[in-house]
Design a protein around this motif. Structure first.
Motif, PDB file in Angstrom:
ATOM      1  N   ALA C  39       0.700  -1.282   0.056  1.00 21.17           N
ATOM      2  CA  ALA C  39       0.051   0.041  -0.020  1.00 21.17           C
ATOM      3  C   ALA C  39       0.903   1.329   0.008  1.00 21.17           C
ATOM      4  O   ALA C  39       2.173   0.980   0.186  1.00 21.17           O
ATOM      5  N   ASN C  40       0.253   2.657  -0.406  1.00 19.61           N
ATOM      6  CA  ASN C  40       0.990   3.570  -0.148  1.00 19.61           C
ATOM      7  C   ASN C  40       1.660   3.766   1.221  1.00 19.61           C
ATOM      8  O   ASN C  40       0.730   3.755   2.279  1.00 19.61           O
ATOM      9  N   HIS C 194       0.472  -0.639  -8.843  1.00 21.94           N
ATOM     10  CA  HIS C 194      -0.615  -0.851  -8.188  1.00 21.94           C
ATOM     11  C   HIS C 194      -1.710  -1.508  -9.288  1.00 21.94           C
ATOM     12  O   HIS C 194      -2.824  -1.577  -8.671  1.00 21.94           O
ATOM     13  N   ASN C 245      -0.751   4.644   8.816  1.00 23.66           N
ATOM     14  CA  ASN C 245      -1.415   5.323   7.857  1.00 23.66           C
ATOM     15  C   ASN C 245      -0.845   6.700   7.870  1.00 23.66           C
ATOM     16  O   ASN C 245      -1.517   7.585   7.956  1.00 23.66           O
ATOM     17  N   GLU C 246       0.438   6.984   7.785  1.00 28.11           N
ATOM     18  CA  GLU C 246       0.692   8.222   7.843  1.00 28.11           C
ATOM     19  C   GLU C 246       0.817   8.903   6.419  1.00 28.11           C
ATOM     20  O   GLU C 246       0.760   8.181   5.337  1.00 28.11           O
TER      21      GLU C 246
END
Lengths: 368, 310, 246
Positions: C39-40, C194, C245-246
């Protein structure tokens, strides 16, 4: 109004969170004032003074002795003709000269009044000014001493002649110069860059697609810089009055009012640049090369306008900084009132109006 | 709600770059309408014309009955727009960004909180963080919140999911569905073909031209050829050999499978698909492939797009 | 046993008290297409920077093409190619000029550059575009060209950071055809994407979650392991549990 205020609040947050911008806004003016104030002063120790004594009487001897007694000057006694003297100045051999006319003592005792001529090379304006002040002081001291013995007071009139820069344009007037420069930088460059940045990051797109009127966006974008430049102005004034001992001779209110007019003119210029450009780099380049350089060179605070080629003199007329510089010099240094600067004020207001109309015409409510 | 009528947009000094080429479509109320196409297809130009940021060279468009040229002020009051690039203030915090955009749109966060509540609760733990320091998915959510803060009736989202990981993308689409159920019309553009099925109707677009407009189901159903998915032990060999297979009109990789398209006319003449599968399997086996698996499949939007590009 | 070209052991990168990459250990083999998913914000970019010699690890070991990432980053750079979606070619130079430039910085001789460029232009059928500015090429072609430039100097490993973002489905497959061809020549491909269908094209994939490698196997095995039919679902099951989740 709420939109406007919230915009201004946001703008201050941008500024306060960017250390580099803060440094440019507040570090630079302070550095410039101090740099001009101290680095450029004036080591007058061991200045060579030529004393041309056509009188050779007791009075001229006494004054010469007094001058020689000062630790600041090296005395060179020489009997030159007027033409020789000027030639020596031209070659740069001599920077300062004191001339006693024939019959100096006689004039003093019979007419109670005599003249001394002080000639100074004013290209080194700081030094020249200080030397003149010092010499005048010595002469006045002598006069005071003599007058205690006299019934009718003597009057010695020092007649000073500044060569090459007769109207004293240059470094001592740096405070008005720095004010013009800093305000120009903050208002033109910072405003232009701040607006263009919104275009670059795409936030302008979002703002345009909102009920906010495009002009409100621009005005609220510029408003914080008005406040910031006023803060800058005040800090420069405080520094110059308390650190450099350059007082505000005229009306402070008038000075602030004229400065605000100049700031508004610069903001208009910044807005115009931002309307015409799409990248921060170009905006900065135009502000620096297109505005700062001519302003620095042609406004008269680095080089006297009278000495410029005619074409450049004409160009200098369109620079608001030239008019502002004249106004500040008059109000702050010479202490004159509005009557002396109304013409310049009118010209500056005219330029601001013109810039406003042009940017209104060029303003786009859409992209590209 | 939104109509585009023969829109044309060109760029360049001599208008030599044709970005949008006679595009027409209409979007119904509370519909999710997708513009699907690669970068440079003209999606952003279309969005900018509809949001009054660009003037069309010719053609007309309206949003909620307002003309995009004449009534641009009215449109700017009612639409929400999220540009392709992350267009928030990176040096302002989540909270500050939201408050700012609320005032710009002459409202407050509290006033329309129910609309953004679902999204905002996920952002809440980071509300004191600067927007520039958020992850891609979080930035997207914040941008959506800001675009929604004034309760727009039409929402324009230009590539909201580009560069965002699949998990965040999925969550993002769930949010769009919820917004749709509240009556908001949504126009969204994306280069990801797999997102097409999440829209009610889509326009496939390439080089400024619309290739097809319909529901994703109808577009898939209109696929003219028969399509088979093929799998074998070695993908690269499989693709190479399929390219040489005579009875295929197109072959290309598709995830773990290779897709083989073949003219459907041959089946009308009585030839059964099973026979085609047999023929293909024999061919591949002859060329040294093993574990061959072939099945007939329905075309996806991506298959259709590839077909249109031919 | 195939030759190992990338090997890491407990590779870690910390920024202050934030651990971007948390003790990752894996191997990549010669000629393999290795998918690097996450994930990002999961730490992919940071890991990739360490492997390409752009950033020093905080702790752990790693060798790339046989060279140590701490001591021999310069040797690593000579033996790898790199391409990202964001930057790959100079838009204001022509196709030929780009080839000359990139050949030059990798120390190829003028002769080699000439030969390789001609072969490449032939292969991509860019004959009519060779003197055009890269800016004027369609995106799909740009990406194909960019990939070819990344392997122009015949590196051991090529790192691809989202090589097909925003490219149309047809051009995307053409880029992948080139990637397959390169792998067949023995060039190891290390790729992030992605697009989950592209994950299927990889021999093996790793999925990063919160700085750690949460799964690493062939796509088929991963699907079995998570009892699902789509890679999308594997990814979703893993990444949904992310706390960071930064």
């Amino acid at each position: 109004m709420k939109q406007f205020l919230s915009f201004v609040k946001k703008e201050f947050r941008h500024v306060l969170r960017d250390r580099r911008v803060l440094l440019i806004l507040f570090g630079m003016p302070i550095a410039q004032v101090l740099l001009f104030g101290f680095a450029l002063s004036n080591e007058i120790k061991n200045t060579k003074i030529v004393i041309v004594d056509y009188a050779k009487d007791y009075a001229s001897q006494q004054i010469t002795t007094k001058i020689a007694a000062s630790q600041y000057f090296d005395i060179d006694k020489n009997l030159l003709s007027h033409d020789q003297l000027l030639a020596a100045f031209k070659k740069g051999d001599i920077k300062e000269a004191v001339i006693f006319p024939v019959n100096f003592a006689e004039d003093l005792s019979h007419q109670n009044q005599a003249q001394i001529q002080i000639i100074s090379d004013a290209t080194d304006l700081n030094i020249s000014n200080q030397v003149i002040a010092y010499l005048t002081n010595i002469i006045l001291n002598y006069q005071a001493e003599q007058n205690q013995l006299q019934k009718i007071p003597y009057r010695i009139i020092p007649e000073t002649r500044m060569l090459y820069n007769p109207e004293l344009k240059g470094a001592p007037n740096f405070v008005p110069g720095v004010m013009a420069m800093v305000l120009l930088l903050v208002c033109v460059m910072m405003t232009a860059v701040a607006i263009v940045k919104e275009k670059e990051t795409g936030t302008m797109e979002v703002l345009l697609v909102s009920p906010m009127k495009p002009w409100t966006i621009i005005v609220s974008k510029a408003a914080p810089y008005l406040i910031l430049s006023l803060l800058d102005l005040i800090s420069i004034l405080v520094l110059s009055v308390f650190v450099l001992n350059v007082p505000v001779e005229g009306s402070l209110v008038l000075l602030l009012a004229e400065s605000t007019l100049f700031i508004v003119t610069c903001l208009m210029l910044g807005i115009l640049i931002s309307i015409q450009t799409s990248s921060q780099q170009i905006a900065m380049l135009i502000s620096l090369v297109g505005m700062m350089m001519p302003a620095m060179m042609l406004s008269g605070f680095m080089f006297p306008i009278e000495n410029m080629p005619y074409a450049l003199q004409l160009i200098s007329n369109i620079l608001p900084s030239k008019w502002y510089y004249i106004i500040v010099k008059n109000v702050m240094i010479k202490g004159t009132g509005f009557a002396a600067v109304w013409k310049e004020t009118l010209i500056m207001a005219g330029i601001a109006m013109l810039l406003f109309l042009v940017s209104l015409k060029k303003f786009k409510i859409r992209l590209q | 709600m939104v109509t585009a009528n023969d829109l044309v947009k060109t760029y360049g000094k001599k208008n030599e770059v044709l970005a949008v080429d006679h595009v027409s479509f209409s979007v119904k109320e509370a519909e999710i309408f997708g513009l699907i196409g690669p970068d440079g297809a003209g999606k952003t130009s279309i969005f900018r014309m509809l949001t009054t940021l660009l003037l069309p060279d010719s053609g007309s468009a309206s949003v909620q009955g307002f003309d995009v040229v004449k009534d641009y002020k009215a449109i700017r009051n009612t639409v929400g727009y999220m540009p392709g690039r992350f267009s928030l203030y990176q040096d302002l915090t989540v909270e500050e960004n939201l408050d700012f955009f609320a005032t710009v749109f002459e409202t407050t966060v509290a006033e329309n909180y129910d609309l953004i509540k679902d999204i905002y609760v996920q952002l809440e733990p980071f509300k004191k963080r600067r927007a520039g320091k958020l992850s891609g998915g979080m930035k997207q959510k914040l941008a959506l919140c800001c675009a929604l803060i004034h309760k727009p009736t039409v929402l324009f989202l230009d590539e909201p999911t580009t560069g965002v990981d699949p998990v965040s993308r999925k969550e993002f689409w769930e949010m769009l569905k919820r917004l749709q159920s509240q009556g908001i019309t949504i126009l969204v553009s994306t280069p990801y073909m797999d997102e097409a099925d999440l829209c009610d109707r889509i326009a496939l677009i390439q080089n400024g031209k619309i290739l097809s407009i319909d529901t994703p189901e109808n577009i898939s159903a209109a696929y003219p050829d028969k399509l088979f998915a093929v799998k074998a032990n070695k993908m690269s060999t499989l693709l190479k050999e399929l390219a040489q297979f005579k009875n295929a009109s197109a072959t290309y990789s598709f995830g773990e499978y290779a897709h083989v398209a073949t003219d459907s006319k041959q089946f009308e003449a009585g030839n059964a698909p099973v026979e085609f599968e047999k023929e293909l399997e024999d061919y591949l086996a002859d060329h040294g492939l093993e574990n061959i698996e072939i099945k007939e499949i329905k075309a996806s939007v991506e298959d259709c797009f590839i077909k249109f590009l031919k | 046993m195939p030759e190992v070209v990338i090997q890491t052991e407990n590779l870690t990168k910390r920024f202050g008290d934030f651990t971007a990459v948390d003790e990752i250990t894996f191997e990549v083999f010669k000629g393999e297409i290795f998918g690097f998913l996450g994930a990002n914000g999961a730490g992919k970019t940071t890991a990739m920077r360490m492997l390409t010699g752009l950033s020093n690890p905080t702790s752990g070991k790693a060798t790339v093409a046989g060279f140590d990432v701490y001591k021999q980053p310069e040797n690593i750079k000579k033996n790898i190619g790199y391409m990202s979606q964001k930057f790959s070619l100079y838009e204001d130079l022509t196709v030929m000029e780009n080839l000359q430039f990139f050949g030059g910085i990798y120390g190829l001789s003028d002769n080699q550059i000439k030969q390789n460029s001609e072969a490449l232009i032939q292969e991509l059928s860019l004959q009519n575009q060779a003197k055009k500015l890269v800016a004027d090429l369609p995106l799909g072609w740009k990406q194909k060209l960019a990939f070819s430039v990344a392997i122009f100097h015949n590196p051991k490993i090529v790192f691809l950071d989202e090589p097909t973002g925003g490219v149309d489905p047809s051009a995307r497959r053409q880029v992948w055809d080139l990637i397959y061809a390169a792998a067949d020549k023995g060039i190891t491909v290390f790729v992030t994407t992605h697009y989950m269908d592209e994950a299927e094209y990889c021999n093996r994939i790793s999925i990063m979650v919160d700085g750690k490698i949460a799964a690493l196997d062939a796509p088929g095995n991963l699907k079995k392991q998570f009892s699902t039919h789509s890679m999308d679902d594997v990814f979703y099951q893993l990444a949904r549990g992310a706390t960071r989740n930064e």
